[in-house]
Design a protein around this motif. Structure first.
Motif, PDB file in Angstrom:
ATOM      1  N   ILE A 104       0.838  -1.202   0.000  1.00 44.43           N
ATOM      2  CA  ILE A 104       0.000   0.000   0.000  1.00 44.43           C
ATOM      3  C   ILE A 104       0.876   1.255   0.000  1.00 44.43           C
ATOM      4  O   ILE A 104       0.592   2.222  -0.711  1.00 44.43           O
ATOM      5  CB  ILE A 104      -0.966  -0.019   1.200  1.00 44.43           C
ATOM      6  CG1 ILE A 104      -1.976  -1.159   1.029  1.00 44.43           C
ATOM      7  CG2 ILE A 104      -1.674   1.313   1.358  1.00 44.43           C
ATOM      8  CD1 ILE A 104      -2.839  -1.422   2.232  1.00 44.43           C
ATOM      9  N   ILE A 105       1.946   1.227   0.767  1.00 38.11           N
ATOM     10  CA  ILE A 105       2.875   2.374   0.802  1.00 38.11           C
ATOM     11  C   ILE A 105       3.503   2.575  -0.583  1.00 38.11           C
ATOM     12  O   ILE A 105       3.565   3.700  -1.089  1.00 38.11           O
ATOM     13  CB  ILE A 105       3.951   2.177   1.893  1.00 38.11           C
ATOM     14  CG1 ILE A 105       3.296   2.286   3.268  1.00 38.11           C
ATOM     15  CG2 ILE A 105       5.079   3.186   1.736  1.00 38.11           C
ATOM     16  CD1 ILE A 105       4.211   1.867   4.412  1.00 38.11           C
ATOM     17  N   ASN A 108       0.958   4.058  -2.968  1.00 36.28           N
ATOM     18  CA  ASN A 108       0.761   5.492  -2.723  1.00 36.28           C
ATOM     19  C   ASN A 108       1.954   6.312  -3.191  1.00 36.28           C
ATOM     20  O   ASN A 108       1.779   7.396  -3.756  1.00 36.28           O
ATOM     21  CB  ASN A 108       0.473   5.748  -1.242  1.00 36.28           C
ATOM     22  CG  ASN A 108      -0.926   5.311  -0.860  1.00 36.28           C
ATOM     23  OD1 ASN A 108      -1.850   5.441  -1.643  1.00 36.28           O
ATOM     24  ND2 ASN A 108      -1.069   4.775   0.338  1.00 36.28           N
ATOM     25  N   LEU A 109       3.165   5.814  -2.981  1.00 35.86           N
ATOM     26  CA  LEU A 109       4.350   6.517  -3.489  1.00 35.86           C
ATOM     27  C   LEU A 109       4.318   6.574  -5.019  1.00 35.86           C
ATOM     28  O   LEU A 109       4.705   7.585  -5.619  1.00 35.86           O
ATOM     29  CB  LEU A 109       5.631   5.842  -2.993  1.00 35.86           C
ATOM     30  CG  LEU A 109       5.965   6.038  -1.523  1.00 35.86           C
ATOM     31  CD1 LEU A 109       7.141   5.148  -1.111  1.00 35.86           C
ATOM     32  CD2 LEU A 109       6.266   7.491  -1.219  1.00 35.86           C
ATOM     33  N   GLY A 110       3.865   5.477  -5.642  1.00 32.13           N
ATOM     34  CA  GLY A 110       3.719   5.474  -7.100  1.00 32.13           C
ATOM     35  C   GLY A 110       2.740   6.533  -7.566  1.00 32.13           C
ATOM     36  O   GLY A 110       3.000   7.254  -8.530  1.00 32.13           O
ATOM     37  N   LEU A 111       1.605   6.649  -6.867  1.00 29.95           N
ATOM     38  CA  LEU A 111       0.621   7.683  -7.223  1.00 29.95           C
ATOM     39  C   LEU A 111       1.186   9.078  -7.013  1.00 29.95           C
ATOM     40  O   LEU A 111       0.943   9.974  -7.827  1.00 29.95           O
ATOM     41  CB  LEU A 111      -0.645   7.511  -6.386  1.00 29.95           C
ATOM     42  CG  LEU A 111      -1.614   6.445  -6.861  1.00 29.95           C
ATOM     43  CD1 LEU A 111      -2.782   6.309  -5.897  1.00 29.95           C
ATOM     44  CD2 LEU A 111      -2.120   6.763  -8.260  1.00 29.95           C
ATOM     45  N   GLY A 161       7.580   6.600 -10.606  1.00 31.22           N
ATOM     46  CA  GLY A 161       6.255   5.999 -10.476  1.00 31.22           C
ATOM     47  C   GLY A 161       6.236   4.553 -10.937  1.00 31.22           C
ATOM     48  O   GLY A 161       5.645   3.685 -10.285  1.00 31.22           O
ATOM     49  N   VAL A 162       6.878   4.269 -12.062  1.00 31.35           N
ATOM     50  CA  VAL A 162       6.960   2.895 -12.566  1.00 31.35           C
ATOM     51  C   VAL A 162       7.747   2.027 -11.581  1.00 31.35           C
ATOM     52  O   VAL A 162       7.367   0.884 -11.292  1.00 31.35           O
ATOM     53  CB  VAL A 162       7.599   2.863 -13.973  1.00 31.35           C
ATOM     54  CG1 VAL A 162       7.940   1.447 -14.390  1.00 31.35           C
ATOM     55  CG2 VAL A 162       6.672   3.510 -14.979  1.00 31.35           C
ATOM     56  N   PHE A 163       8.817   2.559 -11.031  1.00 30.10           N
ATOM     57  CA  PHE A 163       9.617   1.835 -10.041  1.00 30.10           C
ATOM     58  C   PHE A 163       8.760   1.444  -8.835  1.00 30.10           C
ATOM     59  O   PHE A 163       8.754   0.288  -8.407  1.00 30.10           O
ATOM     60  CB  PHE A 163      10.812   2.692  -9.607  1.00 30.10           C
ATOM     61  CG  PHE A 163      11.612   2.103  -8.487  1.00 30.10           C
ATOM     62  CD1 PHE A 163      12.423   0.997  -8.702  1.00 30.10           C
ATOM     63  CD2 PHE A 163      11.560   2.657  -7.219  1.00 30.10           C
ATOM     64  CE1 PHE A 163      13.170   0.453  -7.662  1.00 30.10           C
ATOM     65  CE2 PHE A 163      12.307   2.127  -6.181  1.00 30.10           C
ATOM     66  CZ  PHE A 163      13.104   1.020  -6.402  1.00 30.10           C
ATOM     67  N   PHE A 164       7.998   2.399  -8.296  1.00 32.56           N
ATOM     68  CA  PHE A 164       7.161   2.102  -7.133  1.00 32.56           C
ATOM     69  C   PHE A 164       6.011   1.165  -7.501  1.00 32.56           C
ATOM     70  O   PHE A 164       5.601   0.333  -6.686  1.00 32.56           O
ATOM     71  CB  PHE A 164       6.643   3.387  -6.488  1.00 32.56           C
ATOM     72  CG  PHE A 164       7.694   4.126  -5.720  1.00 32.56           C
ATOM     73  CD1 PHE A 164       8.381   3.517  -4.681  1.00 32.56           C
ATOM     74  CD2 PHE A 164       8.009   5.437  -6.036  1.00 32.56           C
ATOM     75  CE1 PHE A 164       9.358   4.191  -3.968  1.00 32.56           C
ATOM     76  CE2 PHE A 164       8.985   6.115  -5.326  1.00 32.56           C
ATOM     77  CZ  PHE A 164       9.661   5.496  -4.296  1.00 32.56           C
ATOM     78  N   LEU A 172       3.131  -7.608  -3.365  1.00 28.97           N
ATOM     79  CA  LEU A 172       1.712  -7.892  -3.132  1.00 28.97           C
ATOM     80  C   LEU A 172       1.472  -9.252  -2.483  1.00 28.97           C
ATOM     81  O   LEU A 172       0.575  -9.404  -1.672  1.00 28.97           O
ATOM     82  CB  LEU A 172       0.936  -7.830  -4.448  1.00 28.97           C
ATOM     83  CG  LEU A 172       0.229  -6.529  -4.760  1.00 28.97           C
ATOM     84  CD1 LEU A 172      -0.420  -6.594  -6.124  1.00 28.97           C
ATOM     85  CD2 LEU A 172      -0.767  -6.144  -3.715  1.00 28.97           C
ATOM     86  N   ASP A 173       2.246 -10.235  -2.825  1.00 29.22           N
ATOM     87  CA  ASP A 173       2.011 -11.588  -2.324  1.00 29.22           C
ATOM     88  C   ASP A 173       2.948 -11.993  -1.194  1.00 29.22           C
ATOM     89  O   ASP A 173       3.146 -13.177  -0.952  1.00 29.22           O
ATOM     90  CB  ASP A 173       2.116 -12.590  -3.479  1.00 29.22           C
ATOM     91  CG  ASP A 173       0.927 -12.523  -4.405  1.00 29.22           C
ATOM     92  OD1 ASP A 173      -0.167 -12.187  -3.923  1.00 29.22           O
ATOM     93  OD2 ASP A 173       1.078 -12.813  -5.595  1.00 29.22           O
TER      94      ASP A 173
END
Length: 187
Positions: A104-105, A108-111, A161-164, A172-173
């Motif tokens: 989730i962090i 959000n950093l990607g966004l 953004g792509v990196f995050f 995710l898993d």
């Protein structure tokens, strides 16, 4: 992704079309005297949705006729990332798995990086259709460290953004680390 169902060869389009037709047929065709328990599979719905959106975008971009194929590809790839990422997260929650706080962090950093990157992306500072001299006239003043212009900042923020986004997908898993493979839901 194909779970071993499709063999990769020159007949792949026919095989995939046949599988897709059979899946859609299962949803809509009922056997006589038997109450239908067929429900649309989430994966099928997601694939059809992504396919329809991609075809619609390609038709729109082709009909509109404005130049800039790289812009169109960027939009299509970004929408595919958002749709499939959302699908995967929703399916994780529905199946009882948790979404990691670290993921989730990272999301959000990607966004935080993607949103300003999109602003700088829309600010045109070059035109590939014009001559180099005419395109150079579109250049703006440097706004970061008195050296980088908006196009450079778009590259920096977009790359971050792509990196995050990749870090988010990568983590995710993490909650499945100790599970046996045969108990992990595949969606």
């Amino acid at each position: 992704y194909n779970l071993g169902i499709v063999k990769y060869d020159y007949k792949i389009l026919c095989v995939v079309s046949k599988i897709l037709f059979l899946e859609v047929k299962k949803v809509f065709v009922r056997k006589e005297g038997v109450e239908s328990k067929n429900k649309a599979r989430p994966r099928l719905v997601c694939l059809v949705l992504i396919g329809l959106i991609n075809v619609a975008l390609c038709l729109y971009f082709g009909i509109s006729g404005t130049p800039g194929a790289s812009n169109y590809l960027l939009i299509i790839f970004f929408l595919n990332l958002i749709i499939y990422g959302s699908y995967y997260c929703v399916m994780k929650v529905i199946s009882g798995e948790k979404i990691n706080m670290v993921s989730i962090i990272y999301a959000n950093l990607g966004l935080i990086c993607f949103l300003p990157a999109m602003y700088f992306f829309t600010q045109k500072e070059k035109m590939t259709e014009k001559s180099p001299a005419e395109s150079r006239d579109m250049n703006r003043e440097c706004i970061f460290l008195n050296f980088f212009d908006g196009h450079d900042i778009w590259h920096f923020l977009g790359a971050a953004g792509v990196f995050f986004a990749f870090l988010c997908i990568f983590t995710l898993d993490e909650d499945l680390k100790g599970k046996k493979r045969n108990t992990i839901n595949v969606f």
